[in-house]
Design a protein around this motif. Structure first.
Motif, short mmCIF file in Angstrom:
data_model
loop_
_atom_site.label_atom_id
_atom_site.label_comp_id
_atom_site.label_asym_id
_atom_site.label_seq_id
_atom_site.Cartn_x
_atom_site.Cartn_y
_atom_site.Cartn_z
N ASP A 38 -8.22 -6.22 1.75
CA ASP A 38 -9.03 -5.19 1.10
C ASP A 38 -10.48 -5.61 0.89
O ASP A 38 -11.19 -4.99 0.12
CB ASP A 38 -8.40 -4.78 -0.22
CG ASP A 38 -8.19 -5.93 -1.19
OD1 ASP A 38 -8.60 -7.06 -0.88
OD2 ASP A 38 -7.63 -5.68 -2.27
N LYS A 93 -8.69 7.10 -2.16
CA LYS A 93 -7.40 7.19 -2.87
C LYS A 93 -7.62 7.41 -4.36
O LYS A 93 -6.90 8.20 -4.98
CB LYS A 93 -6.57 5.93 -2.61
CG LYS A 93 -5.17 5.96 -3.22
CD LYS A 93 -4.34 7.16 -2.82
CE LYS A 93 -3.83 7.07 -1.42
NZ LYS A 93 -2.88 8.15 -1.08
N LEU A 94 -8.62 6.75 -4.94
CA LEU A 94 -8.91 6.96 -6.36
C LEU A 94 -9.36 8.39 -6.61
O LEU A 94 -8.95 9.01 -7.61
CB LEU A 94 -9.97 5.96 -6.85
CG LEU A 94 -9.47 4.54 -7.09
CD1 LEU A 94 -10.63 3.62 -7.45
CD2 LEU A 94 -8.40 4.51 -8.17
N SER A 143 -11.76 -0.83 4.16
CA SER A 143 -10.68 -0.88 3.16
C SER A 143 -11.18 -0.38 1.81
O SER A 143 -10.49 0.37 1.12
CB SER A 143 -10.16 -2.32 3.00
OG SER A 143 -9.69 -2.82 4.23
N LEU A 144 -12.39 -0.78 1.46
CA LEU A 144 -12.97 -0.32 0.19
C LEU A 144 -13.14 1.19 0.19
O LEU A 144 -12.90 1.86 -0.82
CB LEU A 144 -14.31 -1.02 -0.05
CG LEU A 144 -14.23 -2.54 -0.22
CD1 LEU A 144 -15.64 -3.14 -0.26
CD2 LEU A 144 -13.45 -2.92 -1.44
N LEU A 194 0.83 -1.21 0.00
CA LEU A 194 0.00 0.00 0.00
C LEU A 194 0.86 1.26 0.00
O LEU A 194 0.57 2.22 -0.71
CB LEU A 194 -0.96 0.00 1.19
CG LEU A 194 -2.06 -1.06 1.11
CD1 LEU A 194 -2.77 -1.19 2.45
CD2 LEU A 194 -3.05 -0.75 0.01
N THR A 248 -3.26 2.64 5.85
CA THR A 248 -3.15 1.18 5.79
C THR A 248 -3.89 0.49 6.93
O THR A 248 -4.13 -0.71 6.87
CB THR A 248 -1.67 0.73 5.82
OG1 THR A 248 -1.09 0.99 7.10
CG2 THR A 248 -0.85 1.41 4.73
N PHE A 254 -0.05 5.15 -0.44
CA PHE A 254 -0.92 5.27 0.73
C PHE A 254 -0.07 5.72 1.92
O PHE A 254 1.05 5.26 2.11
CB PHE A 254 -1.58 3.94 1.06
CG PHE A 254 -2.67 3.53 0.12
CD1 PHE A 254 -4.00 3.61 0.50
CD2 PHE A 254 -2.38 3.06 -1.15
CE1 PHE A 254 -5.01 3.23 -0.36
CE2 PHE A 254 -3.38 2.67 -2.02
CZ PHE A 254 -4.70 2.76 -1.63
N TYR A 266 -9.82 2.75 -0.53
CA TYR A 266 -9.54 2.65 -1.97
C TYR A 266 -10.28 3.76 -2.74
O TYR A 266 -9.71 4.42 -3.61
CB TYR A 266 -10.00 1.30 -2.52
CG TYR A 266 -9.01 0.18 -2.45
CD1 TYR A 266 -7.64 0.38 -2.54
CD2 TYR A 266 -9.46 -1.13 -2.34
CE1 TYR A 266 -6.73 -0.66 -2.49
CE2 TYR A 266 -8.56 -2.20 -2.30
CZ TYR A 266 -7.20 -1.96 -2.37
OH TYR A 266 -6.32 -3.00 -2.34
N ARG A 267 -11.56 3.95 -2.41
CA ARG A 267 -12.35 4.98 -3.11
C ARG A 267 -11.77 6.38 -2.88
O ARG A 267 -11.67 7.18 -3.82
CB ARG A 267 -13.81 4.92 -2.66
CG ARG A 267 -14.56 3.72 -3.20
CD ARG A 267 -16.05 3.75 -2.83
NE ARG A 267 -16.64 2.46 -3.12
CZ ARG A 267 -16.87 1.51 -2.22
NH1 ARG A 267 -16.59 1.70 -0.95
NH2 ARG A 267 -17.40 0.36 -2.58
#
Length: 191
Positions: free
Chosen positions: A127, A139-140, A132-133, A102, A112, A107, A136-137
């Motif tokens: 994940d 970070k996107l 965790s999801l 990560l 993390t 990240f 991810y969202r």
């Protein structure tokens, strides 16, 4: 015929106090090999004694200082042996690999945490949990914003290049006209 006593066998290891035997698996010390330790105790039978901090650091490709820092941040469990040495399991190595992957993707360490908690909850991948999801969202979204900023910077640099090329061409055209200005070298002299 009986095998030679442990002290006479070249592959034997010294016995730890209170243990009747100490065994190692693997082909012995060398690059890429990290033996597991099993101990046979009179009261508990065969038990896995775990990895010490140096062994875990070597296997994870990091430093003991980093592991202590992760422990202080609550990302790595702080299990201790009877003599107060840190001890780690294979699952801790998986946690460290997740953290490293990560961080390689950009990240922050605190980002993390949901992945580590997901692994600790028993999920084979860190994940799969909702937290965790969500990371991810986020970070996107952050990456999309950065990509937008980089596109704007690229467009500005492209405009500056086009302006500079036009100015160069105009100077060259003026220099070709008799009596036009002579181009000046940016390093302080004439051509």
């Amino acid at each position: 015929m009986l095998p030679p006593p442990a002290a006479e066998r070249p592959d034997s290891l010294p016995r730890e106090p209170g243990r009747s035997a100490l065994f190692r698996s693997g082909s012995g010390p060398g690059p890429g090999t990290v033996p597991s330790r099993l101990a046979l105790t009179p009261t508990s039978g065969l038990t896995f004694t775990g990895m010490r901090i140096g062994e875990l650091a070597a296997r994870a490709g990091t430093t003991t200082r980093t592991l202590r820092y992760y422990e202080s941040r609550g990302l790595l469990p702080a299990r201790r042996t009877g003599n107060n040495h840190r001890t780690y399991e294979e699952s801790d190595l998986n946690l460290l690999r997740q953290i490293r992957t990560l961080q390689d993707f950009g990240f922050e360490l605190e980002e993390t945490r949901p992945f580590v908690e997901c692994l600790r909850a028993g999920h084979p991948k860190g994940d799969a949990c909702p937290a965790s999801l969500a990371v991810y969202r986020r970070k996107l979204d952050e990456l999309d914003a950065l990509i937008g900023e980089l596109r704007a910077v690229r467009a500005s640099v492209g405009e500056q290049l086009a302006r500079a090329e036009r100015a160069r061409d105009e100077l060259a055209a003026d220099a070709a006209v008799p009596g036009g200005p002579e181009p000046v070298c940016e390093l302080g002299g004439h051509r």
